[in-house]
Structures are given as structure tokens and as C-alpha cells.
Motif scaffolding. Structure first.
Motif, short mmCIF file in Angstrom:
data_model
loop_
_atom_site.label_atom_id
_atom_site.label_comp_id
_atom_site.label_asym_id
_atom_site.label_seq_id
_atom_site.Cartn_x
_atom_site.Cartn_y
_atom_site.Cartn_z
N UNK A 1 0.89 -1.16 -0.17
CA UNK A 1 -0.23 -0.11 0.01
C UNK A 1 0.83 1.36 0.05
N UNK A 2 1.96 1.17 0.76
CA UNK A 2 2.72 2.36 0.77
C UNK A 2 3.41 2.75 -0.23
N UNK A 3 3.72 1.76 -1.05
CA UNK A 3 4.57 2.01 -2.45
C UNK A 3 3.93 2.17 -3.50
N UNK A 4 2.68 1.87 -3.41
CA UNK A 4 1.47 2.04 -4.36
C UNK A 4 1.68 1.30 -5.59
N UNK A 5 2.52 1.38 -6.18
CA UNK A 5 2.57 0.73 -7.67
C UNK A 5 3.75 -0.27 -7.81
N UNK A 6 3.42 -1.32 -8.76
CA UNK A 6 4.69 -2.16 -9.10
C UNK A 6 5.91 -1.56 -9.48
N UNK A 7 5.65 -0.17 -10.22
CA UNK A 7 6.82 0.44 -10.67
C UNK A 7 7.69 0.87 -9.56
N UNK A 8 6.93 1.35 -8.43
CA UNK A 8 7.78 1.78 -7.25
C UNK A 8 8.45 0.76 -6.53
N UNK A 9 7.76 -0.54 -6.51
CA UNK A 9 8.41 -1.62 -5.88
C UNK A 9 9.64 -2.04 -6.53
N UNK A 10 9.44 -1.83 -7.92
CA UNK A 10 10.72 -2.49 -8.70
C UNK A 10 11.83 -1.51 -8.60
N UNK A 11 11.60 -0.18 -8.34
CA UNK A 11 12.53 0.78 -8.10
C UNK A 11 13.24 0.52 -6.86
N UNK A 12 12.55 -0.12 -5.77
CA UNK A 12 13.13 0.11 -4.34
C UNK A 12 13.89 -1.54 -4.48
N UNK A 13 13.35 -2.34 -5.30
CA UNK A 13 14.09 -3.63 -5.19
C UNK A 13 15.52 -3.30 -6.18
N UNK A 14 15.69 -2.58 -7.07
CA UNK A 14 16.66 -2.51 -7.85
C UNK A 14 17.81 -1.67 -6.87
#
Ligand code: HEC
Length: 117
Positions: A97-110
Motif C-alpha cells: 500500500x505504501x509503495x502504491x505501484x509495481x513500478x515503485x516496488x521495482x525501483x526499491x528492489x533495484x
């Protein structure tokens, strides 16, 4: 004796210019830092990480607060990290919920993959 008329005019001029100078420098610094720039700036993995993860994992992934794992030592692959972020585990809360989008999750992972040696 009164101040000669010409000197008084100069004084008035100087006093009149002073506030102008101040207001100029004031507006110049506002121009430099466009207040709307912050909102249009794209989110980076680093800023998302600092905002949502660093409180437990630390800026460099090693903090280990509230039993958080050292991310520099993590052996999870990126899919497992994504699941970890979405679902959480034990003391790690789900972050979807906090990261909101798959794209943001991907950014954090990388971003956090860079912590590993
Ligand atoms: C409230 C503290 C907290 C926050 C905030 C937090 N974590 Fe965690 N994290 C933990 C804890 C505790 C664990 C260990 C969970 C376990 O295995 O029991 C963990 C484990 C992990 C792991 C697994 C490491 C491994 O090898 O097992 C990853 C990856 C991870 N966190 C990434 C993140 C990311 C990315 C964020 C931000 C989106 C984040 N964490 C935010 C507490 C936190």
C-alpha cells in the motif's frame, strides 16, 4: 542648519532603493527553487527506500532495527524480495500500500540489490 536639498534627495533615493534590493534578492531565491519542482520530480528507488525502509534496514541496509535482516547479506532473488515487500514477514510489515505501484516496488528492489557485494 537644515541639510541641503540635494543631500536630502540622495538620502531619499538610497532609502527608496534599499527595500527594492531586498525584494529583488528575495524573489531571486524563490525563482531558483521552483516550489512545484518537488512534486514533479520522479520518485527514485533511493528516495522510496529512505522513506519506507531505512527506518528498520538503515540507509545502507545493515541497520537491523526491530530484527530486520541485513540486506547486504540477503540471498533472496528479486522475485522473493518483491514478495517480501508486498506481503511482509514477522516484524516486517507489508509495504504494498505504501509503495502504491509495481513500478515503485521495482525501483526499491533495484536500489537494495546494489547493497549486496
Ligand atoms: C518495521 C521495520 C521494517 C521496515 C519498515 C522494513 N522492513 Fe524489511 N525486514 C524487517 C524485518 C524484521 C525483517 C526480517 C523478517 C524475518 O525474516 O523474520 C525484514 C526482512 C526484509 C527482507 C528479507 C531479507 C532476507 O534475506 O531474508 C527484505 C528483502 C526486506 N526486508 C526489504 C525491505 C524493504 C524493501 C523495505 C521498504 C519497502 C522494508 N524491508 C521495510 C523489518 C522492516
Amino acid at each position: 542648519m537644515a541639510i541641503p536639498h540635494s543631500t536630502r534627495r540622495k538620502l531619499v533615493l538610497i532609502l527608496g532603493i534599499l527595500p527594492l534590493l531586498f525584494s529583488c534578492s528575495g524573489s531571486a531565491s524563490v525563482d531558483k527553487r521552483n516550489p512545484s519542482a518537488e512534486n514533479t520530480e520522479p520518485l527514485s528507488g533511493a528516495s522510496l527506500y529512505l522513506q519506507h525502509c531505512a527506518i528498520c534496514h538503515g540507509e545502507d541496509g545493515k541497520l537491523g532495527a526491530s530484527g530486520a535482516k541485513d540486506l547486504t547479506m540477503s540471498k533472496l532473488d528479486s522475485n522473493q524480495v518483491v514478495q517480501m515487500i508486498k506481503k511482509g514477514k514477522n516484524a516486517m510489515p507489508p509495504m504494498k500500500e505504501l509503495l502504491e505501484t509495481e513500478e515503485n516496488i521495482g525501483l526499491v528492489v533495484s536500489h537494495l540489490m546494489k547493497f549486496r557485494k
